[in-house]
Scaffold this motif. Structure first.
Motif, mmCIF file in Angstrom:
data_model
loop_
_atom_site.group_PDB
_atom_site.id
_atom_site.type_symbol
_atom_site.label_atom_id
_atom_site.label_comp_id
_atom_site.label_asym_id
_atom_site.label_seq_id
_atom_site.Cartn_x
_atom_site.Cartn_y
_atom_site.Cartn_z
ATOM 1 N N THR A 1 0.713 -1.309 -0.344
ATOM 2 C CA THR A 1 0.599 -0.609 0.265
ATOM 3 C C THR A 1 0.907 1.244 0.097
ATOM 4 N N LEU A 2 0.451 2.593 -0.030
ATOM 5 C CA LEU A 2 0.860 3.784 -0.441
ATOM 6 C C LEU A 2 1.307 4.607 1.245
ATOM 7 N N LYS A 3 1.595 5.607 1.271
ATOM 8 C CA LYS A 3 2.020 5.677 2.663
ATOM 9 C C LYS A 3 2.005 7.642 2.125
ATOM 10 N N SER A 4 1.554 8.131 2.642
ATOM 11 C CA SER A 4 1.656 9.679 2.385
ATOM 12 C C SER A 4 2.328 10.064 2.779
ATOM 13 N N THR A 5 3.840 11.360 3.012
ATOM 14 C CA THR A 5 4.331 11.255 3.604
ATOM 15 C C THR A 5 5.090 13.060 3.327
ATOM 16 N N GLY A 6 3.917 13.651 2.307
ATOM 17 C CA GLY A 6 4.062 15.122 1.819
ATOM 18 C C GLY A 6 5.585 15.721 1.420
ATOM 19 N N GLN A 7 6.472 14.742 1.510
ATOM 20 C CA GLN A 7 7.397 15.105 0.620
ATOM 21 C C GLN A 7 8.083 14.849 -0.759
ATOM 22 N N ASN A 8 8.726 15.938 -1.299
ATOM 23 C CA ASN A 8 8.330 15.925 -2.225
ATOM 24 C C ASN A 8 9.938 14.579 -3.251
ATOM 25 N N LEU A 9 10.880 14.566 -2.795
ATOM 26 C CA LEU A 9 11.832 13.835 -3.364
ATOM 27 C C LEU A 9 11.367 12.009 -2.742
ATOM 28 N N ASP A 10 9.885 12.271 -1.752
ATOM 29 C CA ASP A 10 9.591 10.430 -1.359
ATOM 30 C C ASP A 10 8.898 10.209 -2.619
ATOM 31 N N LEU A 11 9.106 9.235 -3.431
ATOM 32 C CA LEU A 11 8.903 8.697 -4.226
ATOM 33 C C LEU A 11 8.472 7.262 -4.162
ATOM 34 N N ALA A 12 6.861 6.837 -4.955
ATOM 35 C CA ALA A 12 6.807 5.561 -4.653
ATOM 36 C C ALA A 12 5.573 4.747 -6.458
ATOM 37 N N ASP B 1 3.882 3.617 -19.344
ATOM 38 C CA ASP B 1 3.695 2.052 -18.639
ATOM 39 C C ASP B 1 4.303 2.425 -17.165
ATOM 40 N N VAL B 2 4.611 3.528 -16.935
ATOM 41 C CA VAL B 2 5.633 3.981 -15.568
ATOM 42 C C VAL B 2 4.679 5.015 -14.564
ATOM 43 N N GLN B 3 4.002 4.671 -13.159
ATOM 44 C CA GLN B 3 3.450 5.190 -12.484
ATOM 45 C C GLN B 3 3.613 5.787 -11.750
ATOM 46 N N ILE B 4 4.781 7.136 -11.289
ATOM 47 C CA ILE B 4 5.072 7.381 -9.948
ATOM 48 C C ILE B 4 3.759 8.043 -9.369
ATOM 49 N N ARG B 5 4.083 8.003 -7.798
ATOM 50 C CA ARG B 5 3.332 8.959 -6.806
ATOM 51 C C ARG B 5 4.523 9.571 -6.700
ATOM 52 N N GLN B 6 4.168 10.891 -6.665
ATOM 53 C CA GLN B 6 5.732 11.839 -5.542
ATOM 54 C C GLN B 6 4.995 12.332 -4.252
ATOM 55 N N GLY B 7 5.397 12.231 -3.105
ATOM 56 C CA GLY B 7 5.175 12.586 -2.091
ATOM 57 C C GLY B 7 4.185 11.299 -1.196
ATOM 58 N N TYR B 8 5.350 9.932 -2.261
ATOM 59 C CA TYR B 8 4.420 8.732 -1.133
ATOM 60 C C TYR B 8 5.671 7.595 -1.098
ATOM 61 N N LEU B 9 5.489 6.937 -0.238
ATOM 62 C CA LEU B 9 6.052 5.613 -0.399
ATOM 63 C C LEU B 9 5.352 4.843 0.106
ATOM 64 N N GLU B 10 6.121 3.871 -0.606
ATOM 65 C CA GLU B 10 5.430 2.231 -0.584
ATOM 66 C C GLU B 10 5.620 1.367 0.504
ATOM 67 N N ASN B 11 4.716 0.950 1.377
ATOM 68 C CA ASN B 11 4.891 0.000 2.147
ATOM 69 C C ASN B 11 5.132 -1.229 1.941
ATOM 70 N N ALA B 12 5.859 -1.827 2.867
ATOM 71 C CA ALA B 12 5.771 -3.573 2.359
ATOM 72 C C ALA B 12 5.104 -4.332 2.451
ATOM 73 N N ASN B 13 4.653 -5.099 1.372
ATOM 74 C CA ASN B 13 3.775 -6.003 1.785
ATOM 75 C C ASN B 13 3.994 -7.068 2.485
ATOM 76 N N VAL B 14 4.107 -6.744 4.213
ATOM 77 C CA VAL B 14 4.264 -8.083 5.664
ATOM 78 C C VAL B 14 3.140 -8.080 5.841
ATOM 79 N N SER B 15 2.308 -8.328 6.130
ATOM 80 C CA SER B 15 0.966 -8.530 7.114
ATOM 81 C C SER B 15 1.961 -9.089 8.502
ATOM 82 N N SER B 16 1.759 -8.946 9.244
ATOM 83 C CA SER B 16 2.227 -9.129 10.622
ATOM 84 C C SER B 16 0.514 -10.682 11.213
#
Length: 249
Positions: free
Chosen positions: A82-93, A196-211
């Motif tokens: 999933t994606l997490k919003s950080t608001g940082q311009n150099l964070d990309l997902a 085909d490139v799909q980049i979101r600025q200001g977001y980071l991709e979370n780990a796909n791990v379910s505890s």
């Protein structure tokens, strides 16, 4: 009967490999863009290895030699997190398939961890300081607040300064990990087209791990290990009893 003990020993080794993967996944549950590892059993024969062969495998490991195939293969679960919003311009997902290309001291490597920053020279680099590659090479910025569109175009003062290089592989599940969120180049590497490139600025991709899922896997694996341990102990006790009876005859 020794085949029974061989099967039990092999099953316990497989369970230990699964526990190692669960531990790795849980320790990286908060690492951006981490992809969980899965230990898969590759059965080559319906008949288990002999106990003597399993002992030889253990001796080979202790001596530092290559062990016989234990039918365990570690694969990567490449499903996006999933994606997490950080608001940082150099964070990309990257929301679709693909990897950013970076340059290390050992050559090109690839990552989905988009927590980038500017270094002292104005280059776009990873958190570890590796330069992030654009289609024209290193990316130099004048500000830490650029605009980056979905295709990876970097805009400063309404002018394009670079475009991120995003690639994909034919078999991403088998990519070799290098540490620091990097993987080595794999088979069938191709550069993604802009559409085909799909980049979101200001977001980071979370780990796909379910505890929760990992804890369930850990519980099931430990119960199976304990069951196989009881089988091995029962066989050992039965063998000891048979030897004592033969000695009394």
């Amino acid at each position: 009967m020794e085949e029974l003990l061989g099967v039990a020993l092999q099953s316990m080794q497989q369970d230990m490999a699964r526990v190692d993967r669960v531990a790795m996944n849980l320790s990286n549950a908060l690492t951006p863009a981490y992809k969980r590892e899965v230990a898969v059993v590759r059965t080559q024969s319906a008949r288990g290895p002999s106990f003597a062969r399993m002992l030889d495998a253990g001796m080979a490991e202790a001596a530092g030699r290559d062990m016989p195939d234990n039918h365990i293969e570690v694969l990567t679960d490449t499903r996006p997190g999933t994606l997490k919003s950080t608001g940082q311009n150099l964070d990309l997902a990257i929301t679709g398939s693909g990897y950013f290309e970076v340059q290390t001291e050992n050559g090109s490597a690839y990552t989905r961890q988009g927590n980038f920053r500017m270094d002292a020279r104005g280059r776009l680099v990873t958190a570890q300081g590796y330069p992030v590659m654009g289609k024209g090479g290193d990316i130099y910025l004048n500000t830490s607040q650029p605009s980056i569109d979905a295709a990876g175009n970097i805009i400063e003062n309404k002018l394009p300064v670079a475009q991120l290089k995003v690639v994909q592989f034919d078999k991403p599940a088998g990519l070799r990990r290098l540490g620091d969120g990097l993987v080595a180049a794999g088979d069938g590497m191709t550069q993604l087209q802009d559409a085909d490139v799909q980049i979101r600025q200001g977001y980071l991709e979370n780990a796909n791990v379910s505890s929760m899922r990992e804890m369930v896997e850990l519980t099931q694996t430990m119960r199976h290990f304990e069951a196989m341990q009881k089988v091995a102990q029962g066989y050992d006790e039965m063998l000891g009893t048979a030897i004592r009876k033969l000695g009394d005859m």
